[in-house]
Design an enzyme around this catalytic site. Structure first.
Site, PDB file in Angstrom:
ATOM      1  N   GLU A 103      -3.365   7.442  -4.112  1.00 38.78           N
ATOM      2  CA  GLU A 103      -3.389   6.318  -3.242  1.00 38.78           C
ATOM      3  C   GLU A 103      -3.434   5.231  -4.401  1.00 38.78           C
ATOM      4  OE1 GLU A 103      -5.845   4.590   0.308  1.00 38.78           O
ATOM      5  OE2 GLU A 103      -7.177   4.596  -1.677  1.00 38.78           O
ATOM      6  N   TYR A 131       0.913  -1.472  -0.117  1.00 42.78           N
ATOM      7  CA  TYR A 131       0.007  -0.153   0.043  1.00 42.78           C
ATOM      8  C   TYR A 131       0.785   1.236   0.076  1.00 42.78           C
ATOM      9  CZ  TYR A 131      -3.235   3.630   1.512  1.00 42.78           C
ATOM     10  OH  TYR A 131      -3.912   4.786   1.723  1.00 42.78           O
TER      11      TYR A 131
END
Length: 403
Positions: free
Chosen positions: A213, A125
């Site tokens: 993101e 992530y």
């Protein structure tokens, strides 16, 4: 301004950020053709169908009409056709959309990057955003990427790392290496990660983004580092520097009343309450919503008409507020500094007369330049508009209106 995944990936490619390639389509036939192209280019029969909406959680989300997930993996043209048919035109409900969901107008048919190779794969992530408390950009990252990242942040926050980057200095090489090291990468994957993070930060700054993101940030079996998904939000105030990007805006993904408000240069955010608010100045608007809460009401919106309120902006504000069936009263709170109160009062009266059939209480509180004259205009207008000088008076009138 939010972007779709396929739009964000195209922008990242301009900054040499490796992405999962794909083709955005609007029909089942186009999805089938996209699959054939991808299969030929990659020599891999697997491909991924992804719903394109402005919301996360698509993999776990469900299309109301068909019960299909928003992300599906197919290994034949028949699979792709079935998935495209089950997603396109449907309403996808995810953890971020609420029960109403969002209509899927496009899907992305993307290459499969989970192919076999000499090394294990990893789902990581990575995101970049502004830490307002520090006044610096922050790179947030974790070894626990994938669909359950929210659970990771909630239950094991120690697995979320942060790297602060001072805007004037930019991302330093040692910081990019530190991130790759904390990911547990070595060799070619380590080098590719350093390049990826550096280029992604350059994209964040160059695009005037407020958030990027990447989840999952994927290490392939042959040690490539790829953005499998991308959510990107751009600073609206910087779009004048990016006319080409501003053209990517998808208004069908936005609240219609907020879109209409933007056409009149009104700052509008819809809320769930019962008192419509029309105020000049963001700070005064926040204070007004606090007063409504204290008086026992709930704000139905945030509406800042700016410092140049006139009959046109007041009328537009009225129309937008009254489209909300939950609104039981409207509070207009204007501080006359740049704009005179009597001019605003005249605008309120003109707008009221134009709209007509307004059957809910309207409370007008005007303070500042020519406030007394404005109150007289309102009181003598013959309209069902109540005026107030003090904010506490306006709050009391609101309390009576929604009781």
């Amino acid at each position: 301004m939010n972007l779709h995944e396929y739009q964000a990936k195209e922008l990242l490619k301009k900054y040499n950020v490796p992405v999962q390639e794909g083709i955005a389509v609007e029909t089942v036939a186009a999805a089938e053709e996209a699959y054939r192209q991808i299969k030929t280019q990659t020599n891999n029969k697997f491909a991924v169908v992804k719903a394109q909406i402005h919301a996360g959680g698509r993999g776990k989300g469900k299309v109301i009409e068909t019960g299909m997930n928003g992300v599906k993996v197919g290994k034949s043209v028949e699979d792709i056709s079935s998935y495209a048919n089950g997603i396109l035109g449907g309403t996808l409900v995810t953890i971020q959309t609420g029960e109403a969901g969002k209509k899927v107008n496009k899907i992305l048919v993307a290459q499969d990057v989970y192919y076999e190779g000499p090394n294990p794969t990893k789902e990581l992530y990575l995101s970049i955003l502004l830490d307002r408390s520090k006044g610096q950009n922050v790179i947030m990252y974790s070894t626990e990427g994938g669909m359950d990242i929210e659970e990771v942040a909630h239950h094991t926050p120690e697995k979320i790392f942060k790297e602060l980057v001072h805007p004037s200095g930019g991302l330093q090489p040692f910081q990019a290496r530190k991130i790759a090291f904390n990911f547990g990468l070595t060799g070619e994957a380590f080098k590719n990660c350093v390049k990826f993070v550096t280029n992604l930060y350059n994209a964040y700054v160059g695009l005037d983004a407020s958030m990027i993101e990447i989840n999952p940030f994927f290490k392939t079996s042959d040690d490539k580092m790829i953005a499998v998904d991308c959510k990107m939000n751009l600073d609206d105030n910087a779009l004048m520097r990016h006319a080409d990007i501003a053209a990517l805006r998808d208004v069908t993904e936005e609240d219609p009343t907020e879109v209409e408000a933007g056409q009149f240069n009104l700052n509008f955010v819809k809320l769930d309450g019962n008192v419509g608010c029309m105020v000049n100045g963001a700070g005064l608007a926040m204070a007004t919503m606090d007063m409504i809460k204290l008086a026992g009401g709930e704000p139905a919106n945030f509406l800042d008409v700016g410092g140049t309120a006139n009959a046109q902006t007041v009328e537009a504000g009225f129309r937008i507020i009254m489209k909300d069936p939950n609104v039981k009263a409207i509070l207009i709170n204007i501080f006359g500094g740049i704009v005179r109160c009597d001019r605003v009062a005249a605008g309120v009266i003109e707008a009221y007369n134009k709209l007509g059939n307004i059957n809910i209480p309207i409370i007008v509180r005007l303070q500042g330049t020519n406030a007394a004259e404005a109150k007289k205009l309102i009181d003598e207008s013959g309209l069902k508009v109540q005026s107030a000088i003090l904010l506490s008076e306006a709050a009391d009138l609101v309390k009576l209106a929604v009781a």
